[in-house]
Scaffold this active site. Structure first.
Site: not given
Ligand code: C2E
Ligand code: MG
Ligand code: MG
Length: 728
Positions: A506, A565, A597, A627, A683
């Protein structure tokens, strides 16, 4: 395959990192609260409103002062006369009206700021201004035209203007918000304003009558008018004071305290300066008196570098010692006016007024610099600042012009260095305190960005207080960062337990802010939406992800997918599908290697055209994932409606320890996904003991810290290769 050696306590990926800072002192908090008091805020705003006038007036004074320089002799006398006349008119029409601006601005701001949440007795802020204006004219009403000019000017008229504006607004608003002093009129006239204005008539009459009485009492007692009385009160401590270093310091300190409290120190102390200079000129050096060090230009030349508060020193300290872009921008912006000694942009922008951190240097620096100038003159290092120069004359040049010697410039340079050194540690403290406040604000932004409100169109930059201001500063930094490599992607592997391999990654947005470090992606996305640059950001993410996956060709399993995403805003764009196809084409990636996603909230009300775009994309092979499934609002109906390939089960459901319910829900989701022919990915698996439970529940595909945190492209490739057996 083996889960990666990732510990849960060490929250690994900086996308989730929040900066922390020390707690601010309680005195700082106390002063902060005082500064945020509506009366002080309204005062600041009222003075700030005069900023355009002050800037234009200062510029006119500067131009007029240039005509006194020897180089102006090259111009025809008439031209010089015309330039001066025009400048004079401009000065009168700007500085000459500052008092009026305050009388109008304060009541307006105060009425708006003190408006109750449930306003049963609305008061039009403009009516408060009108009543205060009337009170001001009644109280100060001078008899001659010249006195009128004084009464409105920033130098003589400002103290009276502030007193009347505050007094009249408080009285009027107090009365107007009480039923007893309001006419009960509703639905009066065609324009609601008519009713609004008539309602407050009794309150207006009482307020104006009160000020008329004050005026009459003053006339009956034969005392001085308010303008004269206030001027005399401010000058009182300096009557008969002998020119000395002590006098220079006391004058500067008092002037700075007035500035610090929100008044216009230089203007309000104008009459005092006149008194000091007049008494100084009466001391006869031949009769044993000291050299006449304090002159008209003395303070502006030595302690007013860049304006009161020696703010040029602060600007230099900010440019060298503060890394925050918004502060540096303000410093650069303030530099130009500071070169003609106008400091309002910094005084109100930083702000300096009532800012407890800057209280000490703001009040002390000018006094210390005045002492420096005083003793430098006394010991004969520099001639007396005897040639009058306008206070708008740029520092360094003014030192030379007023003393007729380069030594004047040298003393100013020493003063600049000394002032910068005094400000320096306070700039660092302010940066530390701001960092702590920003960490708090960042948490507020994160909570807001992940809340439902944001989905409903609320903007982070509209949040009240520090959080909103912080969001605005970040949003403008985001604009600058968009094309830079501070915006990049990390990739989190997705694993299939049965096949013991990584089947996808991802792509996760990362913004490494030069001051605040990594900004949570949900905040970045929300800010991009606020600023209308989400399409640009979304396209960049999509392009980078596709480019990376294409670059991995031959190094990773041929069917490894990259998930990206997509924000609700992107999906709503009419040409969304065309953009995705264009990027796939340009980056040379097969559509079936890309998964989009979309979040549950996106699918809350899938617009027909968004649905169409998803269908078209899916028909050419692009995969669609839902997602964060299980935490939002998706109804089962949409699960059937949306063209889906994957369900990503939200992390909140993985806390099976919280009871059996989550287990039942997950079991049902797995069953449902099988029925609908969807791939389910769990996830946020963090703990080794979670894994067997989920495998028992029928899950086979995972994404979580237990396997790997999101990684840079290099380490991610290493991870994929270590967990697929693909040869190098
Ligand atoms: P998401 O799409 O659900 O991505 C997964 C998030 O959960 C990611 O946080 C990842 O680092 C975190 N994660 C993965 N495994 C674990 C785990 O075992 N424990 C915990 N506590 N967290 C875990 P991240 O990178 O901070 O992203 C947060 C959200 O921000 C993403 O949730 C997504 O909704 C959004 N996001 C990230 N990148 C993009 C992007 O390029 N475009 C858009 N529109 N949204 C984005
Ligand atoms: Mg997610
Ligand atoms: Mg995602």
């Amino acid at each position: 395959m083996q889960p990666g050696p990732v510990s849960v306590s060490a929250v690994p990926d900086a996308g989730n990192t929040r900066s922390s800072g020390r707690q601010s002192f309680s005195i700082v908090e106390m002063m902060g609260r005082f500064a945020a008091w509506p009366l002080m805020t309204a005062l600041r705003r009222a003075l700030l409103l005069s900023l355009p006038l002050v800037l234009v007036g200062a510029f006119a004074l500067f131009i007029s002062a240039l005509t006194s320089l020897p180089i102006a002799a090259a111009l025809p006398v008439e031209t010089v006369g015309t330039i001066r006349a025009v400048c004079d008119v401009v000065v009168q029409g700007t500085f000459g009206l500052v008092a009026l601006v305050v009388v109008i601005g304060f009541p307006y701001s105060f009425a708006s700021l003190t408006k109750p949440a449930v306003d049963r007795h609305p008061v039009n802020p403009a009516s408060a201004s009108i009543v205060a204006l009337s009170c001001f004219f009644i109280v100060v009403a001078p008899d001659t035209l010249d006195h009128w000019k004084e009464a409105l000017s920033s130098s003589r008229g400002l103290p009276a203007a502030l007193v009347v504006a505050v007094g009249a607004s408080c009285l009027f608003l107090y009365l107007a918000r009480r039923s007893l002093f309001r006419f009960r009129l509703s639905g009066f006239g065609a324009d609601p304003l008519v009713g609004d204005l008539l309602c407050i008539l009794p309150a207006a009459v009482v307020t104006i009558a009160a000020f008329a009485t004050i005026r009459q009492v003053q006339l009956d007692l034969g005392g001085p008018d308010l303008t004269t009385a206030l001027s005399a009160a401010i000058s009182a401590p300096f009557v008969d004071a002998k020119p000395s270093a002590f006098l220079a310091v006391s004058y500067t300190l008092l002037s700075q305290v007035i500035w610090f409290l929100g008044g216009h120190g230089a203007n309000m102390m104008g009459p005092v300066l006149q008194q000091i200079v007049t008494s100084a000129s009466m001391v006869d050096p031949g009769a044993g008196g000291q050299t006449q060090v304090i002159t008209w230009s003395f303070f502006s030349v030595y302690s007013g570098l860049g304006g009161s508060g020696s703010t040029l020193c602060l600007i230099i300290a900010l440019l060298f010692a503060d890394r925050e872009p918004s502060v540096r921008r303000l410093a650069w912006l303030s530099l130009l006016p500071a070169l003609i000694n106008v400091n309002e942009p910094l005084v109100f922008g930083l702000p300096l007024i009532l800012n407890p951190i800057y209280a000490i240097p703001f009040i002390l620096t000018p006094a210390i610099l005045a002492l420096l100038g005083y003793f430098a003159t006394l010991i004969g290092f520099v001639p007396v600042a005897s040639h009058a120069v306008s206070w708008t004359m740029p520092p360094l040049l003014s030192g030379y012009l007023t003393t007729g010697s380069p030594a004047g410039t040298v003393v100013q340079l020493m003063a600049l260095a000394a002032g910068t050194l005094i400000y320096w540690p306070f700039v660092r403290i302010a940066a530390r305190v701001r960092l702590a406040a920003n960490a708090k604000a960042m948490q507020t932004l994160l909570d807001a960005a992940e809340s439902d409100e944001i989905v409903q169109g609320y903007r982070l930059i509209d949040l009240p207080g520090t959080a909103g201001r912080f969001a605005s500063a970040l949003a403008s930094d985001l604009n600058d960062a968009l094309g830079s490599d501070r915006i990049y992607l990390h990739y989190q592997p997705q694993v299939c337990i049965d096949e013991r391999r990584v089947f996808g990654v991802e792509a996760l947005l990362r913004w490494n802010h030069e001051v605040y470090g990594l900004i949570p992606p949900s905040v970045t996305v929300a800010l991009a939406e606020d600023m209308g640059v989400i399409d640009q950001l979304g396209e960049r993410v999509l392009r980078l992800a596709c480019r990376q996956r294409a670059a991995w060709r031959g190094f990773v399993p041929a069917d490894l997918i990259v998930s990206v995403n997509i924000s609700p805003h992107q999906l709503r764009k009419a040409d969304f599908d065309r953009t995705v196809l264009k990027i796939l084409d340009e980056e040379g990636l097969a559509p079936d290697l890309l998964e989009l996603e979309i979040t549950e909230s996106t699918s809350l009300t899938p617009a027909v055209q968004a649905l169409g775009a998803l269908l078209r994309l899916r028909s050419v092979g692009v995969r669609i994932a839902l997602d964060d499934f299980g935490m939002g609002h998706t109804s089962l109906h949409y699960l059937r409606e949306l063209p889906l390939d994957t369900l990503k089960i939200d992390r909140s459901l993985t806390f099976t320890s919280q009871g059996d319910l989550n287990e039942h829900v997950i079991r049902s989701i797995i069953a449902l996904s099988r029925t609908l022919g969807l791939r389910a990915v769990v996830e946020g698996i963090e703990q080794p003991e979670q894994l067997p439970k989920f495998i028992d529940l029928g899950c086979g595909r995972f994404q979580g810290y237990l396997f790997s945190q999101p990684l840079g492209s290099g380490p991610c490739l290493d991870y994929i290769r270590a967990n697929t057996g693909v040869a190098a």
